[in-house]
Design a protein around this motif. Structure first.
Motif, PDB file in Angstrom:
ATOM      1  N   PRO A 103       0.775  -1.232   0.000  1.00 27.51           N
ATOM      2  CA  PRO A 103       0.000   0.000   0.000  1.00 27.51           C
ATOM      3  C   PRO A 103       0.817   1.299   0.000  1.00 27.51           C
ATOM      4  N   LEU A 104       2.135   1.223  -0.039  1.00 25.66           N
ATOM      5  CA  LEU A 104       2.914   2.456  -0.153  1.00 25.66           C
ATOM      6  C   LEU A 104       2.789   2.988  -1.583  1.00 25.66           C
ATOM      7  N   PRO A 105       2.901   4.288  -1.768  1.00 28.09           N
ATOM      8  CA  PRO A 105       2.620   4.887  -3.071  1.00 28.09           C
ATOM      9  C   PRO A 105       3.814   4.995  -4.012  1.00 28.09           C
ATOM     10  N   MET A 112     -10.409   3.576  -7.011  1.00 27.23           N
ATOM     11  CA  MET A 112     -11.588   2.963  -7.602  1.00 27.23           C
ATOM     12  C   MET A 112     -11.474   1.449  -7.425  1.00 27.23           C
ATOM     13  N   LEU A 113     -12.448   0.865  -6.750  1.00 27.60           N
ATOM     14  CA  LEU A 113     -12.455  -0.570  -6.458  1.00 27.60           C
ATOM     15  C   LEU A 113     -13.285  -1.304  -7.502  1.00 27.60           C
ATOM     16  N   VAL A 114     -12.727  -2.395  -8.043  1.00 25.23           N
ATOM     17  CA  VAL A 114     -13.498  -3.300  -8.884  1.00 25.23           C
ATOM     18  C   VAL A 114     -13.792  -4.559  -8.084  1.00 25.23           C
ATOM     19  N   LEU A 115     -14.979  -5.117  -8.287  1.00 28.12           N
ATOM     20  CA  LEU A 115     -15.412  -6.282  -7.520  1.00 28.12           C
ATOM     21  C   LEU A 115     -14.920  -7.588  -8.116  1.00 28.12           C
ATOM     22  N   SER A 116     -14.207  -7.519  -9.228  1.00 25.83           N
ATOM     23  CA  SER A 116     -13.560  -8.703  -9.777  1.00 25.83           C
ATOM     24  C   SER A 116     -12.385  -9.074  -8.869  1.00 25.83           C
ATOM     25  N   GLY A 117     -11.772 -10.216  -9.097  1.00 27.41           N
ATOM     26  CA  GLY A 117     -10.644 -10.632  -8.265  1.00 27.41           C
ATOM     27  C   GLY A 117     -11.035 -10.701  -6.801  1.00 27.41           C
ATOM     28  N   LYS A 118     -10.262 -10.015  -5.956  1.00 28.26           N
ATOM     29  CA  LYS A 118     -10.535  -9.979  -4.510  1.00 28.26           C
ATOM     30  C   LYS A 118     -11.434  -8.811  -4.127  1.00 28.26           C
ATOM     31  N   ILE A 166      -7.331   2.077 -10.398  1.00 24.68           N
ATOM     32  CA  ILE A 166      -8.324   1.011 -10.319  1.00 24.68           C
ATOM     33  C   ILE A 166      -7.657  -0.282  -9.880  1.00 24.68           C
ATOM     34  N   GLY A 167      -8.218  -0.893  -8.830  1.00 20.90           N
ATOM     35  CA  GLY A 167      -7.702  -2.164  -8.351  1.00 20.90           C
ATOM     36  C   GLY A 167      -8.751  -2.934  -7.575  1.00 20.90           C
ATOM     37  N   ASP A 168      -8.401  -4.174  -7.243  1.00 19.85           N
ATOM     38  CA  ASP A 168      -9.337  -5.046  -6.530  1.00 19.85           C
ATOM     39  C   ASP A 168      -8.960  -5.266  -5.072  1.00 19.85           C
ATOM     40  N   GLY A 169      -7.828  -4.723  -4.631  1.00 19.73           N
ATOM     41  CA  GLY A 169      -7.368  -4.963  -3.276  1.00 19.73           C
ATOM     42  C   GLY A 169      -7.266  -3.689  -2.457  1.00 19.73           C
ATOM     43  N   LEU A 170      -7.369  -3.838  -1.143  1.00 16.31           N
ATOM     44  CA  LEU A 170      -7.258  -2.686  -0.254  1.00 16.31           C
ATOM     45  C   LEU A 170      -5.924  -1.974  -0.448  1.00 16.31           C
TER      46      LEU A 170
END
Length: 179
Positions: free
Chosen positions: A102-104, A142-148, A124-128
């Motif tokens: 989670p570091l940028p 932006m969270l996608v519900l695919s993957g995790k 855009i990603g699927d993880g926290l």
């Protein structure tokens, strides 16, 4: 320059609990490649930022990672799009590095390389971890519900302002409709 930063596994391609270790294991999520092409068609540059701790863990080597990325780039190109840059972190979570989400670090490096301030850039990603890195870089998570993604949403603690979409195609629809 307009920019979108994407996670790889679970966002562009199906994820695996055992890591994506070979090009044969890399399979695009339906609609993802076309979504990237639509971004490009609207004048967006696309970057990928992906944690790949399997390298440090010995699950795959650089030749395998390069072959996976070559397959992804070719597939995106065949769908009419392009990915401008791919950044990856080869480190495991117990390594002290600035690039592992989670570091940028990867996001900051992408912004600097492309000369784009990250304020409001869709990420855009699927993880926290994807969302936390975006928020830490000043970008738009932006969270996608695919993957995790569904498990990430259920786990809560999302960065303030996180938007949620079924998949990459739906997230791209939202970006393009916003102008």
């Amino acid at each position: 320059m307009k920019l979108v930063i994407l996670d790889r596994d679970g966002t562009i391609n199906f994820d695996s609990e055992r890591f994506i270790k070979t090009p044969d294991e890399w399979r695009p999520i339906p609609g993802a490649l076309e979504a990237i092409a639509r971004l490009n068609g609207a004048g967006y540059h696309v970057a990928v930022a992906t944690n790949q701790s399997g390298i440090e863990r010995g699950l795959l080597d650089m030749n395998a990672l390069n072959a996976i990325h070559a397959k992804m780039l070719k597939a995106v190109q065949q769908a009419g799009g392009r990915i401008d840059v791919i950044y990856y972190c080869p480190h495991s979570s117990d390594t002290d590095c600035r690039c592992r989400k989670p570091l940028p670090g990867m996001f900051i490096d992408i912004g600097q390389r492309l000369g784009v301030p990250l304020d409001g850039v869709p990420c855009i990603g699927d993880g926290l971890r994807d969302l936390q890195a975006a928020a830490a870089a000043g970008a738009r998570p932006m969270l996608v519900l695919s993957g995790k993604g569904a498990a990430t949403l259920a786990g809560g603690n999302l960065p303030t302002g996180t938007q949620t979409f079924n998949d990459l195609s739906a997230a791209v629809d939202a970006i393009l409709s916003a102008g």
